[in-house]
Design a protein around this motif. Structure first.
Motif, mmCIF file in Angstrom:
data_model
loop_
_atom_site.group_PDB
_atom_site.id
_atom_site.type_symbol
_atom_site.label_atom_id
_atom_site.label_comp_id
_atom_site.label_asym_id
_atom_site.label_seq_id
_atom_site.Cartn_x
_atom_site.Cartn_y
_atom_site.Cartn_z
ATOM 1 N N GLU A 1 0.339 -13.936 3.627
ATOM 2 C CA GLU A 1 -0.793 -14.187 3.092
ATOM 3 C C GLU A 1 -0.311 -15.284 2.063
ATOM 4 O O GLU A 1 -1.021 -16.194 1.733
ATOM 5 C CB GLU A 1 -1.676 -13.228 2.452
ATOM 6 C CG GLU A 1 -2.098 -12.228 3.361
ATOM 7 C CD GLU A 1 -2.536 -10.654 3.042
ATOM 8 O OE1 GLU A 1 -2.424 -10.390 1.979
ATOM 9 O OE2 GLU A 1 -2.683 -10.000 3.873
ATOM 10 N N THR B 1 0.846 -1.187 0.087
ATOM 11 C CA THR B 1 -0.088 -0.070 -0.178
ATOM 12 C C THR B 1 0.610 1.251 -0.058
ATOM 13 O O THR B 1 0.337 2.423 -0.237
ATOM 14 C CB THR B 1 -0.893 0.024 1.205
ATOM 15 O OG1 THR B 1 -0.035 0.056 2.383
ATOM 16 C CG2 THR B 1 -1.812 -1.146 1.385
ATOM 17 N N ALA C 1 -6.525 -4.011 -5.102
ATOM 18 C CA ALA C 1 -6.950 -5.427 -5.573
ATOM 19 C C ALA C 1 -7.416 -6.395 -4.379
ATOM 20 O O ALA C 1 -7.056 -6.253 -3.236
ATOM 21 C CB ALA C 1 -5.866 -6.249 -5.936
ATOM 22 N N SER D 1 1.557 -9.451 3.479
ATOM 23 C CA SER D 1 1.592 -10.103 1.986
ATOM 24 C C SER D 1 2.496 -11.200 2.104
ATOM 25 O O SER D 1 1.943 -12.327 1.254
ATOM 26 C CB SER D 1 2.154 -9.017 1.045
ATOM 27 O OG SER D 1 1.299 -7.931 0.595
HETATM 28 N N1 UDP Z 1 -3.729 -5.165 -0.132
HETATM 29 C C1 UDP Z 1 -4.849 -5.639 -0.685
HETATM 30 N N2 UDP Z 1 -4.790 -4.979 -1.892
HETATM 31 C C2 UDP Z 1 -4.283 -4.145 -2.542
HETATM 32 C C3 UDP Z 1 -3.148 -3.977 -1.773
HETATM 33 C C4 UDP Z 1 -2.828 -4.363 -0.588
HETATM 34 O O1 UDP Z 1 -5.665 -6.446 -0.296
HETATM 35 O O2 UDP Z 1 -4.257 -3.773 -3.605
HETATM 36 C C5 UDP Z 1 -3.644 -5.725 1.439
HETATM 37 C C6 UDP Z 1 -2.679 -6.949 1.268
HETATM 38 O O3 UDP Z 1 -3.340 -8.193 1.324
HETATM 39 C C7 UDP Z 1 -1.896 -6.898 2.882
HETATM 40 C C8 UDP Z 1 -2.051 -5.329 3.162
HETATM 41 O O4 UDP Z 1 -2.950 -4.891 2.060
HETATM 42 O O5 UDP Z 1 -2.814 -7.465 4.009
HETATM 43 C C9 UDP Z 1 -0.712 -4.783 2.904
HETATM 44 O O6 UDP Z 1 0.086 -5.268 3.904
HETATM 45 P P1 UDP Z 1 1.769 -5.380 3.603
HETATM 46 O O7 UDP Z 1 2.376 -5.623 5.185
HETATM 47 O O8 UDP Z 1 2.124 -6.542 2.789
HETATM 48 O O9 UDP Z 1 2.533 -4.157 3.189
HETATM 49 P P2 UDP Z 1 2.460 -2.559 3.294
HETATM 50 O O10 UDP Z 1 1.381 -2.000 2.682
HETATM 51 O O11 UDP Z 1 2.147 -2.491 5.015
HETATM 52 O O12 UDP Z 1 3.776 -2.111 3.067
#
Ligand code: UDP
Length: 493
Positions: free
Chosen positions: A378, A294, A353, A375
């Motif tokens: 997941e 994000t 997404a 991520s």
């Molecule tokens: N996420 C999502 N759709 C998107 C982008 C991010 O669902 O298009 C969710 C992803 O599944 C995760 C979170 O946003 O749960 C991002 O957290 P992460 O720790 O991977 O990365 P950050 O954004 O904190 O660097």
């Protein structure tokens, strides 16, 4: 007699936990899932946050509540402090300049007042607070509420950062970006390049901030981790025994989500409507999913090389570009528009997404990721191996865990910790294509990585099932909080 009855009442009243997530989707999303997980065990949960951040988790919370028999999860919404940020700018994802970041840091401090207000008026049995609200350690202590902290990191990365903060190993290493730096005191030999680490001199403010965060975490009741014992057992042992820190591993929390599609947003990309249909047309394990969470931004040259790399890889891909990137005319390689127009090899999602749905689709065979811990976990839960492309924070440590310890990924070779978007190391399309090829190939390396990823996925799911290690950690934490409540509150009567 009266005391005994009061004690019995205390035991029967459900625990009430306040969740106070740091204001970034990568913290809010797992906290909403964690609240769902505790609520399913009979805990009354409240999530304290501001309006825009409440909107992000609303659908996950509504769906979790629909599935609950016991007390519901509440969202307690407080105004975002007026610090001169434009309306709607309330979390890390929306910040665009250093000026914005400074104002945001002020707003984060000002949240102490509504946080304390909640503690005084609601007397929760515990608070799970974002580690970056380091002041919440003292605020919670003043009101006699045990503070559990949540950094949202792996135990491995947390142990790495603890080693860095405690030993400052950069101090004795030449000022050469490629110099290898060993992190002392860890169960494995862990080495990072100087350029992959936070520099305590050049990034002195960050360093001081993380020292405060670590110190506040240590003065707290304990820490909760979105992880599970079987994933990083040596680091669970290290944390408990060597560091003497109290931690409960309750994840992967995403497995508690009842909101596979809309989780984490109130504005799903319109492209997402067609993405399951597109994936359905692809053979099992044939598509690479590409997403960088994000917060990360890419420069036009980086996007150009990434698009080239995807094209050169010859693999099917689903690429989340985010809604607010540079104009495609600034980076689109020649021929890429035509490739996308054909629609058979690539699918782009502009905006948010449905990541859980995508990762769990049988067509997905690999994930190009920045190694954000949500991520990564997941992907582990879905049994999807990774091409690791870290950028900053705990991501370089997570890469070490994924590639060297768990052996469920291939590194793309990123070396550049948190330099600005404009000056960031550009990784060539050929390197990107080669890394994807290694991960997706049917040779021995690709096969071994895939097998390990599938094995871990089974362990992840078992951990959260009744009797699994994370299920048991949730139970143990609840027991400790219940025992603590009875001893303190009855003693006060
Ligand atoms: N996420 C999502 N759709 C998107 C982008 C991010 O669902 O298009 C969710 C992803 O599944 C995760 C979170 O946003 O749960 C991002 O957290 P992460 O720790 O991977 O990365 P950050 O954004 O904190 O660097």
């Amino acid at each position: 007699m009266q005391l005994a009855m009061a004690a019995q009442d205390e035991q029967q009243r459900p625990l009430h936990i306040l969740f106070f997530p740091f204001l970034a989707p990568g913290h809010l999303i797992p906290i909403a899932d964690m609240a769902a997980l505790f609520a399913a065990r009979g805990v009354r949960c409240t999530i304290l946050t501001t309006p825009v951040n409440a909107a992000i988790i609303r659908s996950a919370v509504d769906r979790a509540n629909d599935a609950l028999a016991g007390p519901a999860i509440d969202i307690s919404v407080v105004p975002f402090p007026d610090v001169g940020l434009p309306p709607g700018v309330e979390n890390g994802m929306a910040l665009r300049s250093q000026g914005d970041r400074d104002k945001f840091a002020r707003a984060v401090q000002l949240l102490r007042e509504p946080f304390e207000h909640f503690l005084v008026h609601n007397h929760p049995d515990a608070v799970v607070a974002g580690s970056y609200f380091h002041w919440s350690a003292d605020a919670a202590a003043e009101h006699g509420v045990p503070r559990l902290t949540f950094l949202g990191s792996s135990m491995f990365a947390r142990s790495c950062s603890e080693s860095m903060l405690r030993n400052n190993p950069l101090a004795t290493v030449p000022d050469d970006p490629d110099a290898l730096v060993s992190l002392p005191g860890l169960p494995h030999r862990v080495e990072l390049r100087r350029s992959q680490m936070m520099d305590p001199v050049k990034q002195a403010d960050h360093w001081a901030f993380f020292q405060s965060v670590n110190a506040a975490d240590q003065r707290s009741f304990g820490e909760v981790f979105n992880s599970f014992h079987e994933l990083e057992p040596d680091y669970v042992e290290h944390y408990h025994t060597t560091l003497g820190r109290r931690a409960w591993l309750v994840g992967p929390v995403a497995l508690a989500s009842k909101d596979m599609a809309g989780r984490g947003t109130d504005a799903l990309s319109p492209d997402s409507d067609n993405c399951p249909g597109w994936l359905n047309t692809k053979p099992a394990g044939s598509v690479v999913y590409v997403s960088f969470g994000t917060l990360i931004r890419f420069s036009p040259p980086e996007l150009h090389q990434l698009a080239r790399g995807l094209e050169l890889s010859g693999r099917n891909f689903m690429w989340v570009t985010g809604a607010a990137g540079p104009d495609p005319s600034e980076w689109m390689p020649e021929g890429f528009t035509e490739l996308m127009a054909r629609g058979d090899r690539g699918f782009i999602i502009r905006g948010w997404a449905p990541q859980l749905l995508i990762l769990n689709h049988p067509a997905i065979g690999g994930f190009v990721t920045h190694c954000g811990w949500n991520s990564a976990l997941e992907a582990v839960s879905a049994g999807v191996p990774m091409v690791t492309w870290p950028r900053y924070a705990d991501q370089f440590s997570n890469e070490k865990l994924i590639v060297e310890v768990l052996k469920v990924g291939v590194s793309i070779g990123a070396k550049d910790y948190a330099s600005s978007v404009e000056t960031h190391q550009v990784i060539g399309g050929e390197v990107i294509a080669e890394s994807i090829g290694r991960l997706m190939s049917n040779n021995e390396e690709g096969g071994a990585i895939r097998k390990k990823a599938k094995d871990l996925s089974v362990k992840a799911r078992t951990a959260v099932e009744n009797g699994g290690s994370s299920y048991n950690d949730v139970g143990q934490l609840m027991d400790e909080l219940t025992a603590r409540r009875s001893s303190t509150k009855v003693g006060e009567m």
